[in-house]
Every structure is written in structure tokens, then in C-alpha cells.
Enzyme design. Structure first.
Site, PDB file in Angstrom:
ATOM      1  CE  LYS A 139      -4.434   0.994   0.230  1.00 26.72           C
ATOM      2  NZ  LYS A 139      -5.596   0.165  -0.145  1.00 26.72           N
ATOM      3  CG  ASP A 155      -7.318   3.233  -0.744  1.00 28.93           C
ATOM      4  OD1 ASP A 155      -7.769   2.083  -0.703  1.00 28.93           O
ATOM      5  OD2 ASP A 155      -7.413   4.020   0.226  1.00 28.93           O
TER       6      ASP A 155
HETATM    7  P1  NDP Z   1     -12.877   7.803  -2.686  1.00 25.37           P
HETATM    8  O1  NDP Z   1     -11.804   8.790  -2.517  1.00 25.37           O
HETATM    9  O2  NDP Z   1     -13.484   7.593  -4.019  1.00 25.37           O
HETATM   10  O3  NDP Z   1     -14.061   8.109  -1.679  1.00 25.37           O
HETATM   11  C1  NDP Z   1     -13.838   8.158  -0.315  1.00 25.37           C
HETATM   12  C2  NDP Z   1     -15.119   8.529   0.367  1.00 25.37           C
HETATM   13  O4  NDP Z   1     -14.964   8.362   1.779  1.00 25.37           O
HETATM   14  C3  NDP Z   1     -15.501   9.980   0.148  1.00 25.37           C
HETATM   15  O5  NDP Z   1     -16.880  10.114   0.187  1.00 25.37           O
HETATM   16  C4  NDP Z   1     -14.843  10.641   1.338  1.00 25.37           C
HETATM   17  O6  NDP Z   1     -15.405  11.880   1.706  1.00 25.37           O
HETATM   18  C5  NDP Z   1     -15.082   9.634   2.418  1.00 25.37           C
HETATM   19  N1  NDP Z   1     -14.070   9.767   3.459  1.00 25.37           N
HETATM   20  C6  NDP Z   1     -12.730   9.665   3.308  1.00 25.37           C
HETATM   21  N2  NDP Z   1     -12.098   9.889   4.468  1.00 25.37           N
HETATM   22  C7  NDP Z   1     -13.084  10.144   5.351  1.00 25.37           C
HETATM   23  C8  NDP Z   1     -13.084  10.440   6.731  1.00 25.37           C
HETATM   24  N3  NDP Z   1     -11.936  10.542   7.422  1.00 25.37           N
HETATM   25  N4  NDP Z   1     -14.290  10.627   7.344  1.00 25.37           N
HETATM   26  C9  NDP Z   1     -15.452  10.533   6.647  1.00 25.37           C
HETATM   27  N5  NDP Z   1     -15.503  10.270   5.335  1.00 25.37           N
HETATM   28  C10 NDP Z   1     -14.336  10.063   4.706  1.00 25.37           C
HETATM   29  O7  NDP Z   1     -12.288   6.422  -2.127  1.00 25.37           O
HETATM   30  P2  NDP Z   1     -12.800   4.943  -2.361  1.00 25.37           P
HETATM   31  O8  NDP Z   1     -14.265   4.922  -2.555  1.00 25.37           O
HETATM   32  O9  NDP Z   1     -11.931   4.331  -3.371  1.00 25.37           O
HETATM   33  O10 NDP Z   1     -12.410   4.267  -0.964  1.00 25.37           O
HETATM   34  C11 NDP Z   1     -13.332   4.156   0.123  1.00 25.37           C
HETATM   35  C12 NDP Z   1     -12.898   3.031   1.038  1.00 25.37           C
HETATM   36  O11 NDP Z   1     -12.856   1.792   0.299  1.00 25.37           O
HETATM   37  C13 NDP Z   1     -11.486   3.159   1.638  1.00 25.37           C
HETATM   38  O12 NDP Z   1     -11.493   2.581   2.917  1.00 25.37           O
HETATM   39  C14 NDP Z   1     -10.627   2.309   0.706  1.00 25.37           C
HETATM   40  O13 NDP Z   1      -9.458   1.855   1.359  1.00 25.37           O
HETATM   41  C15 NDP Z   1     -11.587   1.166   0.443  1.00 25.37           C
HETATM   42  N6  NDP Z   1     -11.308   0.376  -0.745  1.00 25.37           N
HETATM   43  C16 NDP Z   1     -11.212   0.946  -1.970  1.00 25.37           C
HETATM   44  C17 NDP Z   1     -10.986   0.173  -3.085  1.00 25.37           C
HETATM   45  C18 NDP Z   1     -10.987   0.729  -4.453  1.00 25.37           C
HETATM   46  O14 NDP Z   1     -10.953  -0.056  -5.404  1.00 25.37           O
HETATM   47  N7  NDP Z   1     -11.060   2.042  -4.654  1.00 25.37           N
HETATM   48  C19 NDP Z   1     -10.760  -1.273  -2.970  1.00 25.37           C
HETATM   49  C20 NDP Z   1     -10.978  -1.794  -1.636  1.00 25.37           C
HETATM   50  C21 NDP Z   1     -11.210  -0.980  -0.586  1.00 25.37           C
HETATM   51  P3  NDP Z   1     -14.629  13.262   1.391  1.00 25.37           P
HETATM   52  O15 NDP Z   1     -14.859  13.484  -0.067  1.00 25.37           O
HETATM   53  O16 NDP Z   1     -15.247  14.260   2.279  1.00 25.37           O
HETATM   54  O17 NDP Z   1     -13.172  12.984   1.712  1.00 25.37           O
HETATM   55  O1  2IT Z   2      -7.841  -1.648  -0.666  1.00 27.28           O
HETATM   56  C1  2IT Z   2      -7.789  -2.129  -1.829  1.00 27.28           C
HETATM   57  O2  2IT Z   2      -7.964  -3.330  -2.040  1.00 27.28           O
HETATM   58  C2  2IT Z   2      -7.556  -1.197  -2.942  1.00 27.28           C
HETATM   59  N1  2IT Z   2      -7.480  -0.009  -2.718  1.00 27.28           N
HETATM   60  C3  2IT Z   2      -7.406  -1.723  -4.325  1.00 27.28           C
HETATM   61  C4  2IT Z   2      -6.045  -2.290  -4.554  1.00 27.28           C
HETATM   62  C5  2IT Z   2      -5.730  -2.683  -5.966  1.00 27.28           C
HETATM   63  O3  2IT Z   2      -4.559  -2.970  -6.187  1.00 27.28           O
HETATM   64  O4  2IT Z   2      -6.615  -2.702  -6.831  1.00 27.28           O
END
Ligand code: NDP
Ligand code: 2IT
Length: 451
Positions: free
Chosen positions: A130, A170
């Protein structure tokens, strides 16, 4: 040496705390895994003797670097960037990059540790890593984000590669940022290769990658419900976040006949009692990805909805809950509220969104609870497929990838039930995911000897 002569869980965790001072998130993630692994290892001398868990809980390496960039007012800005390469026993390091002011070494270490188990669970050959930076993309112009991404990659490029370490997106890193970073990698090395996943469709991206995490989290939920003779259809869902994972989870819930009531961001949550249908989800995607706006604007536009400033959505009564924002966003009290309100299933789109005390509440109440390392593995699984497509110079279509994602999530669910079935019909998905994820990595490490 008999197993009883080895350290016990408490001694092990004392050591982890001592070696990682001030790294609460990392200690929390290791603790959650260690509880199950110590039980699993109780009669397995070889894992103890080879110190396997101790080795998995010590990243192979951590690279940290300065990232300088110039903002639009010509101020020189300095950020800190990292790549945590946790474990590459079963494949190249693989895991996302996070840009958020809350990023610290502890946060990235917890994420890289979790990723190791998650990637193992997918069944694909990927190790765990990561990366990220304490950069806040919010309010920055495209040009500023581009300069930051280029500077970040100028440091990172020497540590990654299609057979060594393959980053992806992420929090704060989506298609725009991946594009800027891929462009800079290609410019520095002169090579077009599958060094990042989550790329645009035009340049080697997988058609299903943007949807994969959110859809996968709903497929996992569907599998858990099916195991108990239930379904998503006709059920209400509360979702946190409004980014990539949350909007695609909402989309899939809606497609399966569920009704999504909430979305959120760091400013608060919106509650739409009419349901957040596809048209509204598209509006949110445009708000977040194009206009880069705030979720509060939803309630100005859709006037039946209300905005709850500074609040999280867990006290809205629902059948299904999907935390899809960030770590530790659902605590013990909030878990109790969900249970009291009759929640049937919880599927984590985010990584470690529920605190350890919150998880205990779900388990005690025998709620279907899918931990992030299993439930959100669809994203990295489709990243694994993107790596295969890039290596083979082929491109699968949306439909084929959709089928593969469905199968992968079913496979992960099966692995969790294999090790998590409690014998009374209840599946402890945390235990199942931890043991199944651990076993493959551990056995590979045993094969390598002491390295
Ligand atoms: P994005 O940046 O697209 O969206 C993140 C969302 O979470 C936004 O709405 C953001 O709000 C909110 N957020 C972030 N930090 C905080 C906080 N401290 N308190 C409240 N809200 C918060 O990210 P993703 O959708 O990609 O990721 C969301 C989660 O999913 C994370 O935990 C990530 O690790 C996990 N994840 C993502 C994957 C992926 O493929 N993208 C894969 C597996 C897991 P704001 O705009 O206000 O910051
Ligand atoms: O938390 C996760 O699994 C991710 N942010 C996606 C990682 C990836 O390599 O697609």
C-alpha cells in the site's frame, strides 16, 4: 519445542505494540488477525517455529520520500510519500495508493498488512502493499494534482514494476490520478507496461475495475444472505461514503431491488427516504468526479432528502449496512444502534471501517458481518485480472469480467465459510477470511525457508 513454549497472543501483541509505537491502526489490524491465527496455529508447530505471523506483521520494506510540488500561486509545497511493501510470498506486491491528509505510516502499514490477506483470499497471485501521501486533493486544480502526481511518481517509479509492485487507486486516487501517474512512469522509463491498475479503458484498463469494489461488496453480501436463505431485494440499505466504492455499492444494491437510503462524506450524511435510485447515483458520481463537490449539495438538489452535518448515517434504521468511506467509521455504540434497529447484514466496502469493539457487537448478535478483507476484495481481484490482460496483451469485455467478478466473490465467500463455520449455522467471516488468507501465504513462506 512444544507449541505451549511459544509466545501466546498477549505476549505477541505486547511485542507488536512495543515495536510499533504510536501506530494504533497497525496494531489494531494485527490484533484482529492474530486472535484467529493463534487459535488456528494452536496445534501447528511449524508456523510457530518459522515465526510466520511475526514475519507477516513486519513489512518487507517501507520506502518513504519527500514530494515537492508547486501550487498555482507558485508556492513550494512539501508532502511525505510512502510505499509499504508488506509481503510478496505469493506474487508481486499489490495494493492501492491513498492521497489524504490523514495518511500516516501507521495507516499505510495497516492497509498493506490487510491487503496481504485480502489478496491471498482472491486466489490470484498477488502479494500485499500500500502507498500514499498526506496530500489533500480537495480544492486543488487539475494542474496542481497533475504536478503532485508527477512528483510522487518521480520518486516511486524506481520501487515498482509489473513483476515487483503494482499500485492502484484508493481514497483520493481515481482515474485522473492514475492517468497522471501512469503518464509520468511511462515518460521516465520509456516503457508501456502494466505497472498500475485502474487505468483508463483507452490505455489498458480493465472495463470492470471502477465498479468492481462496490459491486463485489454487494455480491459478498448477497452470498452471505443467500447462505441464510435471504436476498437483497426489498431491503433497505445504509451506505457511508460517496466515492468510488460507495456509489458502485449503491448502484448494485439498487439493481438487485434494494433501496439505498444514505450516502456521506467527511462533512456529514444525506438521508433520502425516497431511495437513491440510478438517476440520483449518476448525479452523485458527476458531483464527486467532475464537479468535485460535497454531498451536502444533494439535499439542495433533491429536496425530499435531508443533510446531517458532521454526523454518520448509522442511526438510520435499515436492513443492510455498507460502510464504504474509511477506517474506524463505525464504533461500538453505532454497531449497537444498527443491531437494535434490526440490521441483518453488514458488508464492508471500506478497509477496517468497524472498530474491534463494533465487530464484537455484530458477532455477539450473530449478524451477518463481512469484513473488508473479504467483502471489498473484488476491486483488487479485478486489478489482478487487469494485470493478466496487460501481460497477455488482451482485453476482456464488460460481460466476461462481470462473470469473473461474480465467481471470484463466490469463491471468497466459500473460503470464508470453510474456515469460519461455527457449526451452529453461524459463519464467523472474520475468522474464515483471516485463516484462509493466512494459510496460503504462510505455506508459501514455509517453502522458502528463512528469507
Ligand atoms: P474515494 O476517494 O473515491 O471516496 C472516499 C469517500 O470516503 C468519500 O466520500 C470521502 O469523503 C469519504 N471519506 C474519506 N475519508 C473520510 C473520513 N476521514 N471521514 C469521513 N468520510 C471520509 O475512495 P474509495 O471509494 O476508493 O475508498 C473508500 C474506502 O474503500 C477506503 O477505505 C478504501 O481503502 C476502500 N477500498 C477501496 C478500493 C478501491 O478499489 N477504490 C478497494 C478496496 C477498498 P470526502 O470526499 O469528504 O473525503
Ligand atoms: O484496498 C484495496 O484493495 C484497494 N485499494 C485496491 C487495490 C488494488 O490494487 O486494486
Amino acid at each position: 519445542m512444544p507449541v505451549s513454549d511459544h509466545v501466546n497472543l498477549e505476549q505477541f501483541m505486547e511485542g507488536v505494540k512495543k515495536r510499533n509505537p504510536g501506530q494504533a491502526e497497525f496494531v489494531q489490524a494485527v490484533h484482529e488477525v492474530a486472535q484467529d491465527i493463534f487459535e488456528f496455529m494452536a496445534d501447528k508447530v511449524e508456523y510457530h517455529e518459522a515465526q510466520i505471523l511475526r514475519r507477516i506483521a513486519e513489512p518487507d520494506r517501507i520506502v518513504s520520500f519527500r514530494v515537492c510540488w508547486e501550487d498555482d500561486n507558485h508556492n513550494i509545497r512539501v508532502q511525505r510519500g510512502w510505499r509499504v511493501q508488506n509481503n510478496n510470498a505469493i506474487g508481486p506486491y499489490k495494493g492501492g495508493i491513498r492521497f489524504h491528509p490523514s495518511v500516516t505510516e501507521s495507516v499505510l502499514k495497516f492497509l498493506a498488512f490487510e491487503q496481504t490477506f485480502k489478496n491471498s483470499l482472491t486466489g490470484l497471485p498477488m502479494g500485499g502493499g500500500k502507498g500514499g501521501a498526506n496530500f489533500n486533493p480537495k480544492g486543488k486544480s487539475d494542474a496542481e494534482v497533475m504536478r503532485f502526481c508527477q512528483s510522487f511518481m518521480t520518486e516511486l517509479y524506481r520501487h515498482i514494476g509489473p513483476d515487483t509492485d503494482v499500485p492502484a487507486g484508493d481514497i483520493g486516487v481515481g482515474g485522473r490520478e492514475i492517468g497522471y501517474m501512469f503518464g509520468q512512469y511511462k515518460r521516465i522509463t520509456g516503457r508501456w507496461e502494466g505497472v498500475l491498475t485502474g487505468k483508463g479503458q483507452e490505455y489498458g484498463g480493465s472495463q470492470m475495475r471502477p465498479e468492481a469494489t462496490g459491486y463485489g461488496a454487494v455480491y459478498f453480501l448477497q452470498n452471505m444472505l443467500k447462505h441464510q436463505g435471504m436476498d437483497v431485494e426489498g431491503h433497505t440499505a445504509v451506505i457511508s461514503g460517496s466515492g468510488n466504492v460507495a456509489t458502485h455499492a449503491a448502484e448494485k444494491i439498487t439493481q438487485l431491488g434494494g433501496k439505498v437510503l444514505t450516502l456521506s462524506d467527511s462533512g456529514g450524511f444525506i438521508h433520502d427516504p425516497d431511495g437513491i435510485d440510478q438517476e440520483k447515483i449518476d448525479w452523485v458520481k458527476n458531483l464527486k468526479n467532475v464537479k468535485r463537490g460535497r454531498i451536502s449539495e444533494y439535499a439542495d438538489h433533491f429536496t425530499n432528502a435531508s443533510f446531517h452535518e458532521g454526523k454518520r448515517p448509522w442511526d438510520v434504521s435499515c436492513d443492510l449496512a455498507l460502510p464504504c468511506a474509511t477506517q474506524n467509521e463505525l464504533n461500538e455504540d453505532e454497531a449497537k444502534t444498527l443491531v437494535d434497529n434490526g440490521v441483518k447484514g453488514v458488508s464492508e466496502g471500506a478497509n477496517m471501517p468497524t472498530t474491534l469493539d463494533g465487530v464484537k457487537v455484530f458477532h455477539d448478535a450473530k449478524i451477518l458481518y463481512g469484513p473488508g478483507k473479504a467483502a471489498n476484495a473484488g476491486g483488487v481481484a479485478v486489478s489482478g485480472l487487469e494485470m493478466s490482460q496487460n501481460s497477455e496483451r488482451i482485453s476482456w469485455n464488460h460481460e466476461r469480467l462481470g462473470e469473473m467478478l461474480t465467481d471470484l466473490m463466490e469463491g471468497i465467500h466459500e473460503k470464508c465459510t470453510e474456515y469460519g463455520d461455527q457449526g451452529d449455522g453461524y459463519v464467523d467471516y472474520v475468522k474464515g477470511a483471516n485463516i484462509a488468507g493466512f494459510k496460503k501465504v504462510a505455506d508459501a513462506m514455509l517453502a522458502f525457508g528463512v528469507v
